[in-house]
Write an enzyme that holds these catalytic residues in place. Structure first.
Site, mmCIF file in Angstrom:
data_model
loop_
_atom_site.group_PDB
_atom_site.id
_atom_site.type_symbol
_atom_site.label_atom_id
_atom_site.label_comp_id
_atom_site.label_asym_id
_atom_site.label_seq_id
_atom_site.Cartn_x
_atom_site.Cartn_y
_atom_site.Cartn_z
ATOM 1 N N GLY C 147 0.840 -1.184 0.000
ATOM 2 C CA GLY C 147 0.000 0.000 0.000
ATOM 3 C C GLY C 147 0.875 1.234 0.000
ATOM 4 N N CYS C 148 0.387 2.311 -0.598
ATOM 5 C CA CYS C 148 1.220 3.525 -0.682
ATOM 6 C C CYS C 148 1.404 4.150 0.688
ATOM 7 C CB CYS C 148 0.632 4.519 -1.686
ATOM 8 S SG CYS C 148 -1.116 4.881 -1.442
ATOM 9 N N ASN C 149 0.358 4.170 1.509
ATOM 10 C CA ASN C 149 0.506 4.654 2.884
ATOM 11 C C ASN C 149 1.429 3.754 3.670
ATOM 12 O OD1 ASN C 149 -1.506 6.839 2.856
ATOM 13 N ND2 ASN C 149 -2.978 5.191 2.576
ATOM 14 N N ALA C 150 1.244 2.453 3.442
ATOM 15 C CA ALA C 150 2.041 1.469 4.178
ATOM 16 C C ALA C 150 3.522 1.647 3.885
ATOM 17 C CB ALA C 150 1.573 0.059 3.814
ATOM 18 N N THR C 152 5.040 4.471 2.904
ATOM 19 C CA THR C 152 5.513 5.751 3.442
ATOM 20 C C THR C 152 5.863 5.630 4.923
ATOM 21 O OG1 THR C 152 3.908 6.767 1.943
ATOM 22 C CG2 THR C 152 4.985 8.216 3.524
#
Lengths: 341, 341, 341, 341
Positions: C147-150, C152
């Site tokens: 995931g992109c949040n994950a 970051t």
């Protein structure tokens, strides 16, 4: 006395803008709000920025008791208004914000491609450009709000055409349009990621339906056919239309004509000669700013007109007309200063 | 009776916002506008969005006849206010929008690093968070407007600290800040090209001066030292602050406490449990929206507060306080609905 | 030798980003592009910014000759990947950009609420956070993009958890998210008029599915359950995630740990102590910028991490992994400098 | 062989864009960077998005060893270039990005109002519109980059004027301009709060200095005086110019002429008849997109041209010219696909 207002089609941006303006109107109150698909919801759910207001819940149109309504604003997608308005009580004062009653039967047929279901109402409807149809609007039962682009350009050009100050065969109108004019409906090209950092023209080549209004109004004014060039461009701004109108005519005479024409208008401001208006300086308000500049090429003039498409270009204009129809002060509820920055 | 208002420092954004609000205030009129470097110019030159208003020309402060002024708003850069206010007539009602009178002498010295030139006025000034200092403001001659961040966070946390509902040693406040809070002064990092498409923190690590207000107010409320974590982040939005406050406490109790506290407040709206507010839903208005959500980690709660930094965070608050000081209806001129989109 | 690449689901933003990156990759070429509903169209119609490239037309997946493909990128909505990947040739190298293969069977079931159709592939898939799974990715046939949040947040926290530098029970991660993370699908709250001038949290309270990845990875690293607080907020930016992580730990030790860990990483840049990164400084690139700041409250540290969600957070990461899987230079095609402004 | 490049004036946006492009150029490396006021700083301090690159520190110009430089890009404010270039070694290849060498001596004097200090270099300089001056640029020592507006419009109009397809007395060019064209210098009207939510014209009325280039080039092409109308408008976009050119001529003939002219140009893309380009589709790239549409008014045609002002409009063009001057592949380093969204 407080007038009871119904907003039919309250879940779109022009509906929300009407409610925002009526919230501080001294002589109107929102008595009914409708929205077909969102009936049953509260306005706070649909537009949380209006959460602090005590408002009726959204209903379907047939749930509205029109006997208790003094004026109805119809903010429906074009095509739906005509059959609805036909079905409403014949003594109800109505301001339609859509396109259904703006054109003559011929104009409508030609630009929209279908027959109108209420030709008798087309004949009755008064064109809603307040500053130019004020007297007729005062006595009207049904007023047809103008297109937002149509309003912006007419403020720039009507006095010039009327006074025969410009060449009618060489009018180029290049518009920059904030995105709220496209409404709240779901289109891929209206996503934030597609519109931010972009400018792009649309409906170019003489295909935009607001041309029907230009043709009708300018031809009437000039007494001969007038066909302007008109290209709107989407810009990454929420609200606003800025029209750059390139005309052939004397800049000083043009500036004088606009200054004279709008000297007593409460909402139309003509800037000093050579200054051009900025879109952000009318945002959130019912004001129109107009500017005129000459060119090093003699006889060429740029006339720029800007307004807030949701306000003066739509809901503000509608409210201004409703004020007249109800015998109220024309500026009631409409003197909010623009918001900047 | 209409109160005569002076805005000292009218060429900045908070000055313009005051004039915008006073434009539709039923009992105030702008009697004097000052701006040192822009003295001699008209307000229409400095802020063309106010072009439609009949306003006095910008002057220097010493050109103002304070005998004719009922209340003065001082919107000067911090540090300049204290000597100015000292020089004004001692019976003039004053709302200062800057930082000079917010803190105790010790707090001021510690956060600003210099001695205050008017300690007697520091003692006299009432802290301008209307909803919590209403009675004292009503009788005050000098009111010190709060920091915009300070206001946003205090709306979220004061009732919780007062009712001892949260752990005072674990308060994390992460703020998202619209750019108008930085004012109209020229800084490279405030250029459009630098701020658009960007988010970046600033004054992190406990260095932001609004911490002086948090320390002072929360310590007073709690009866013990309170030191919150507080990091503002610039976001590419014109107006608005949204504070995400992470606290340890029971979400239901927290939601109940906020709901109770603000039940009768005209400008503070608590959303239903679990809903969080959005910055754009208060833009252009004096409203504060508050929301509370629990977490899957028991005992953790997110409290979010949002307001318009130029309005409720600064000029709207100032006007609300001036209304009280002048014996007017507290909400006069301040019920404008937010503008959306 | 040039690897033939298929992009399955090429009409979304991550698909377009893959094509953009491959356009200047020295050892890959786009051999197949699929998009169910837009099959038959050219990529130039769907993404006119890629108009200058010679690209295959969009087809359906069953029209692809996988025998001629060296690596397939799967950019489908979650839930669709698992059955598709199951149906693909078992020797095809695959990088999935969706959520279907990121979690253990238990994690998947718990966060997505349905049984996985290809548990054997779940077991086979390698978690795609390149900097931490590089060796396993090199030999993998199926890699699951994070995931992109994950991604970051893990760049900020993994080295700290691994080295036991922070309190595992008090981790608050407040994220600011550009809108392209929501993809190109039509949602009212993703319209320009709704997102511009707004900041608002979503999936707050421990409900966001990327928490499944945090739980899985951080628990594995710590050897005990770890549950972070995590709230994303939409900001009006096209690309970018900026994560503000509030932790309890020594700032100098934390800065040292991150600096050491990333010293040899080509895409991870740790800023000097006390400096925090800005979202716009990694836009359009595969770089991650990390910063650390202490606080006046001793023992508290702010770690900020930022990356481009479409690039390093998704398509860039995928390409980096594909480079490894194909035995190419890991940085091939990925050293494009960020675009600013 | 790798060419050593100096960027003189590297602290502005065009300087940063040059460094960004050279970062992935196969045959150039940055050997010197200068910036008067920021000399002594690292490029990472001035432009943190370039932080990952190994770059020389910023110096003053007199610290540069020009013997080791193969080509110098001069990105200084206009007026400063002419004396600087005069002082540089006479065999150094130079691409000037400013206005000092674009015009004939008469043109320069008339538009800039002062005498040129290096008339012999004015005579030597080749006008840098690559697609139209390619052969002369190949052999040039000093190339004068075009104005960004001048480039945008010339791509649309040169083939039409050359082929005598349009009325030379009725050319209206309405431009929409991203803000980075104004550079990084501090101006109140370039603040985020002033530019976001705004569109406004500037230098209207035939006063913009890029008209000097139009007059010079179009008059040369036509063999008679040509004076176009040209009005730029600032739009809230970082990068991009979109020129809407309203001409009198046959749309099919115009579309054919543009299609023919650019058929073999690597960076110029003509869209299918009737389609108009969008600014965001060339962002970050060296591409120009062109579109043509007729109108319901016979004989009227809209030609729209768009490019990235920092790239194709300035630094990309400069690099393209430097490639030619150094005998490199003209497209080297310039085939980066546009970034969208």
């Amino acid at each position: 006395m407080t007038a009871n207002v119904a907003v039919l089609g309250a879940s779109g941006y022009t509906g929300a803008e009407l409610v925002r303006l009526i919230a501080t109107h001294p002589a109107m109150r929102v008595a009914a709000l409708t929205a077909d698909r969102k009936a049953g919801q509260s306005m706070a759910q649909v537009f949380p920025h209006l959460r602090h207001l005590a408002l009726p819940q959204l209903t379907t149109i047939d749930q509205v008791d029109f006997a208790a309504i003094d004026v109805a604003f119809v903010a429906l997608p074009h095509g739906l208004s005509q059959s609805l308005v036909k079905s409403l009580p014949s003594d109800l004062k109505i301001v339609d914000l859509g396109a259904d009653f703006r054109l003559t039967p011929e104009g409508y047929q030609s630009w929209y491609g279908n027959e109108h279901v209420a030709p008798e109402l087309q004949a009755e409807a008064v064109y809603g450009l307040t500053e130019f149809y004020r007297d007729r609007i005062r006595g009207a039962r049904l007023v047809a709000g103008t297109g937002c682009n149509a309003a912006t350009v007419q403020f720039a050009l009507r006095p010039l055409i009327e006074a025969a100050l410009i060449d009618l065969d060489d009018i180029v109108c290049d518009l920059k349009n904030g995105v709220s004019g496209a409404g709240r409906s779901l289109k891929e090209n209206m996503l934030f990621a597609e519109r931010s950092e972009d400018v792009a023209g649309y409906s170019q080549g003489g295909k935009h339906r607001h041309l029907g209004e230009f043709d009708q109004e300018f031809t009437k004014l000039a007494g001969r056919d007038v066909r302007i060039l008109f290209t709107p461009h989407l810009v990454p701004v929420n609200r606003g239309i800025l029209a750059s109108c390139y005309v052939k005519g004397d800049p000083a005479a043009i500036h004088a004509a606009l200054s004279d024409r709008y000297a007593d208008e409460p909402f139309c401001v003509v800037l000093p000669m050579g200054e051009l208006p900025a879109m952000s300086h009318v945002q959130g308000s019912n004001f129109v700013h107009l500017g005129v500049a000459g060119d090093r090429v003699a006889g060429r003039t740029l006339v720029v007109s800007t307004l807030d498409n949701l306000n003066k270009g739509s809901s503000g204009q509608a409210l201004q007309n409703a004020n007249l129809m109800l015998g109220l002060d024309e500026t009631a509820g409409l003197l909010l200063a623009p918001i900047f920055p």
